[in-house]
Design an enzyme around this catalytic site. Structure first.
Site, PDB file in Angstrom:
ATOM      1  NE  ARG A 224      28.445 -26.968 -30.530  1.00  0.00           N
ATOM      2  CZ  ARG A 224      28.710 -26.557 -31.762  1.00  0.00           C
ATOM      3  NH1 ARG A 224      29.849 -25.939 -32.015  1.00  0.00           N
ATOM      4  NH2 ARG A 224      27.844 -26.758 -32.741  1.00  0.00           N
ATOM      5  CG  HIS A 275      30.003 -19.512 -31.591  1.00  0.00           C
ATOM      6  ND1 HIS A 275      29.301 -20.327 -30.746  1.00  0.00           N
ATOM      7  CD2 HIS A 275      30.317 -20.302 -32.657  1.00  0.00           C
ATOM      8  CE1 HIS A 275      29.177 -21.526 -31.266  1.00  0.00           C
ATOM      9  NE2 HIS A 275      29.806 -21.540 -32.430  1.00  0.00           N
TER      10      HIS A 275
END
Length: 312
Positions: A224, A275
């Site tokens: 993250r 991502h």
């Protein structure tokens, strides 16, 4: 009744098709349907808006349509006693392995250096190198991390992993605790972050920790963005303590261009991807959801049940 919320109607259509194929008896609805919210007992979601769950008075459980659940465990509109179930692996581990193979082979072949030299119009080959492979350190040995670690061990890499609690893995040295964390960093050439996003892991990729890596080590962050202190990483790259950073996740996504472009966009030692290191594959995800619904119907404990105290 199962309420499916994906936020993208094109994606929802394919997920609905998968549900129909695997559980034709299950009534699955979306925002496009006329829904009696009192009859909805289960919800499968991907990043729902604030107060989304207040519409469902009789909800019995929530399925996260991704491996990460940090966006769900901190919500105020989900009762504390409501079970949240995450995906264990829906085709994501193999995608992560492929992504990390790209990174390791880039480093082994010095392709990051050649990409930089092409931009500078420099024709310069690196000296002959040994066949030594980078020592890989993996932060986070959950369902995905274990599969990644074991695959790289099978491929002949020296692999160490760090986990909250001890576990035995063939071919992988597992370290625990603060001392184990420091020892892993000191013996790692390629650090891979796969930690869940919790209060304990926020900002863990900071200067104090990253400078424990050997000179010339590299970082991959597919955990993250909140776990990385951006300015600390840039400082260590600029000082040449770190060689390369490959980043797939960021505090703000998309990575900002305005009012000022984020320095990661143009830093010569940073490779960014949007991502994409591992997508959830709907067929496999629906298979897990349907299996858990059957387990719950039989009074069994579902797989991937989130521990709210731990946040994953």
């Amino acid at each position: 009744m199962f309420y499916l919320h994906f936020g993208d109607e094109r994606e929802e259509d394919y997920w609905l098709k998968c549900f129909k194929q695997q559980a034709p008896e299950l009534r699955v609805v979306t925002a496009k349907d006329k829904v009696d919210f009192e009859k909805v007992h289960w919800a499968g979601v991907w990043n729902p808006k604030p107060n989304f769950f207040k519409s469902f008075p009789n909800l019995q459980g929530v399925f996260a349509l991704s491996a990460g659940v940090d966006a769900l465990v901190s919500r105020e509109d989900i009762p504390n006693n409501l079970p949240i179930m995450r995906l264990l692996d829906a085709g994501m581990a193999q995608q992560m392995i492929d992504y990390l193979l790209w990174v390791t082979l880039t480093l082994q072949g010095d392709f990051d250096l050649y990409i930089a030299r092409q931009k500078q119009k420099i024709w310069q080959a690196e000296p002959s190198k040994s066949l030594d492979k980078p020592r890989i350190g993996i932060l986070g040995l959950g369902e995905l991390g274990i599969k990644v670690a074991q695959k790289f061990a099978e491929l002949g890499y020296s692999v160490k992993g760090w986990k909250r609690t001890a576990v035995s893995l063939q071919g992988v040295e597992v370290l625990v605790g603060d001392e184990g964390f420091s020892n892993l960093l000191k013996q790692t050439d390629l650090l891979v972050n796969l930690l869940p996003n919790t209060q304990a892991t926020a900002g863990i990729l900071n200067k104090q920790n990253l400078e424990k890596l050997p000179q010339g080590a590299s970082l991959v962050n597919i955990g993250r963005g909140q776990q990385l202190v951006d300015s600390d990483l840039i400082s260590l790259l600029d000082s040449k303590h770190l060689r390369l950073a490959v980043l797939d996740v960021f505090k703000t996504e998309p990575l900002p261009l305005e009012p000022v472009a984020h320095p990661f966009w143009t830093h010569p030692q940073v490779l960014i991807t949007p991502h994409i290191a591992a997508y959830t594959l709907p067929e496999l995800a629906v298979e897990q959801v349907v299996d858990n619904l059957k387990r719950l119907a039989q009074g069994e404990k579902p797989l991937g049940l989130v521990d709210l105290a731990l946040g994953y």
